[in-house]
Design a protein around this motif. Structure first.
Motif, short mmCIF file in Angstrom:
data_model
loop_
_atom_site.label_atom_id
_atom_site.label_comp_id
_atom_site.label_asym_id
_atom_site.label_seq_id
_atom_site.Cartn_x
_atom_site.Cartn_y
_atom_site.Cartn_z
N SER A 1 -8.69 -4.98 -6.92
CA SER A 1 -8.08 -3.72 -6.52
C SER A 1 -8.54 -3.31 -5.13
O SER A 1 -7.74 -2.93 -4.27
N ALA B 1 -0.60 5.65 3.72
CA ALA B 1 -0.71 4.26 4.14
C ALA B 1 -0.23 4.09 5.58
O ALA B 1 -0.84 3.36 6.38
N LYS C 1 0.83 -1.21 0.00
CA LYS C 1 0.00 0.00 0.00
C LYS C 1 0.86 1.26 0.00
O LYS C 1 0.51 2.27 -0.61
N THR D 1 -7.09 -5.75 -2.33
CA THR D 1 -5.68 -5.58 -1.96
C THR D 1 -5.40 -4.26 -1.26
O THR D 1 -4.35 -4.10 -0.65
N ASN D 2 -6.34 -3.31 -1.32
CA ASN D 2 -6.11 -2.00 -0.73
C ASN D 2 -6.92 -1.72 0.53
O ASN D 2 -6.77 -0.66 1.14
N GLN E 1 1.82 2.66 -3.27
CA GLN E 1 0.76 3.39 -3.97
C GLN E 1 0.41 4.70 -3.29
O GLN E 1 0.18 5.72 -3.95
N HIS E 2 0.36 4.69 -1.95
CA HIS E 2 -0.18 5.83 -1.22
C HIS E 2 0.84 6.55 -0.34
O HIS E 2 0.49 7.53 0.31
#
Length: 265
Positions: free
Chosen positions: A231, A59, A51, A234-235, A54-55
């Motif tokens: 999606s 995260a 995570k 997984t998030n 991505q974030h």
């Protein structure tokens, strides 16, 4: 970012006199405990690392908030007295623990091959899953808790956002009230939605804070649905299932979605 760097960051953000940390290298898990009560929470690091890619800092912030709230609840002794309107059902995967850390079984019900129903006392920013010790303390029956939880669930908003992709319609419910996936248990809501569906109706709860309903009108719709659910799965903080369900005649049937099609599980 790797697990060791993440471990150090979390220890810095969560440090306190009353807390201890232990790292299981084999499982790649970090446990944070209250040194007096020995109660704590264990978090799996690989998923957070994914995570973070991505974030970034968001995260980490979310994990710190989740741990702080969970530890705060563990330090209190909640009561069900005069809390009838704050009891709700929550949907979890069948791999979710069946008992609290102290070995006390949760109140729970079988649901589908992928999901199980638990019951929670809402505490504002978080909630406490109801176990047998809490029920005995208040002398409440399992049936009365189930009835209150279902009644309260029907009071929650079911307003959804709508999107159209490749001729298929998708509806999203994401209020972040902690009970988005729980709307799956609102039979009237699902029935009302089914009357709006022109194709095949699917229902997905990839994690606890989202509900996705699909109006699948062509084969491409299944591919899009599979990508969306994976999606979300997984998030999410509390993953439930990456599988979707077909909704037919009031029943939920888990399905595997393969390229250009789907099969029932």
């Amino acid at each position: 970012m790797d697990s060791i760097k993440l471990k150090r960051m979390l220890e810095e953000r969560l440090q306190g006199k009353e807390r201890s940390f232990s790292y299981d290298r084999e499982k790649d898990e970090l446990r944070i405990e209250n040194v007096d009560t020995k109660k704590g929470i264990t978090i799996s690091l690989p998923g957070i690392v994914a995570k973070w890619k991505q974030h970034q800092e968001k995260a980490i912030d979310e994990v710190v908030y989740y741990v702080e709230e969970a530890l705060a609840v563990m330090g209190t002794t909640p009561s069900l007295a005069q809390q009838e309107k704050r009891i709700f059902p929550v949907v979890r995967s069948t791999s979710f623990p069946k008992e609290a850390a102290e070995g006390m079984p949760f109140l729970m019900d079988d649901h589908t091959a992928e999901t199980r129903i638990y019951y929670a006392l809402d505490l504002g920013n978080t909630y406490r899953l109801i176990d047998e010790s809490l029920m005995k303390k208040e002398n409440w029956s399992a049936d009365s808790i189930r009835e209150m939880a279902r009644f309260n669930l029907r009071s929650l908003s079911t307003e959804m956002k709508k999107d159209t992709v490749a001729g298929n319609v998708f509806y999203f419910l994401n209020t972040n009230d902690g009970y988005d996936a729980s709307r799956l248990l609102n039979d009237k809501f699902l029935k009302d939605m089914s009357e709006q569906i022109a194709g095949e109706m699917t229902v997905s709860v990839p994690h606890g804070d989202v509900l996705l309903i699909g109006d699948i009108r062509n084969e491409t719709g299944y591919d899009v649905l599979a990508q969306m659910t994976m999606s979300f799965f997984t998030n999410g903080h509390i993953p439930v299932t990456a599988l979707s369900f077909l909704y037919e005649q009031g029943q939920l049937e888990p399905i595997f979605i393969m390229a250009k099609g789907r099969t029932k599980k």
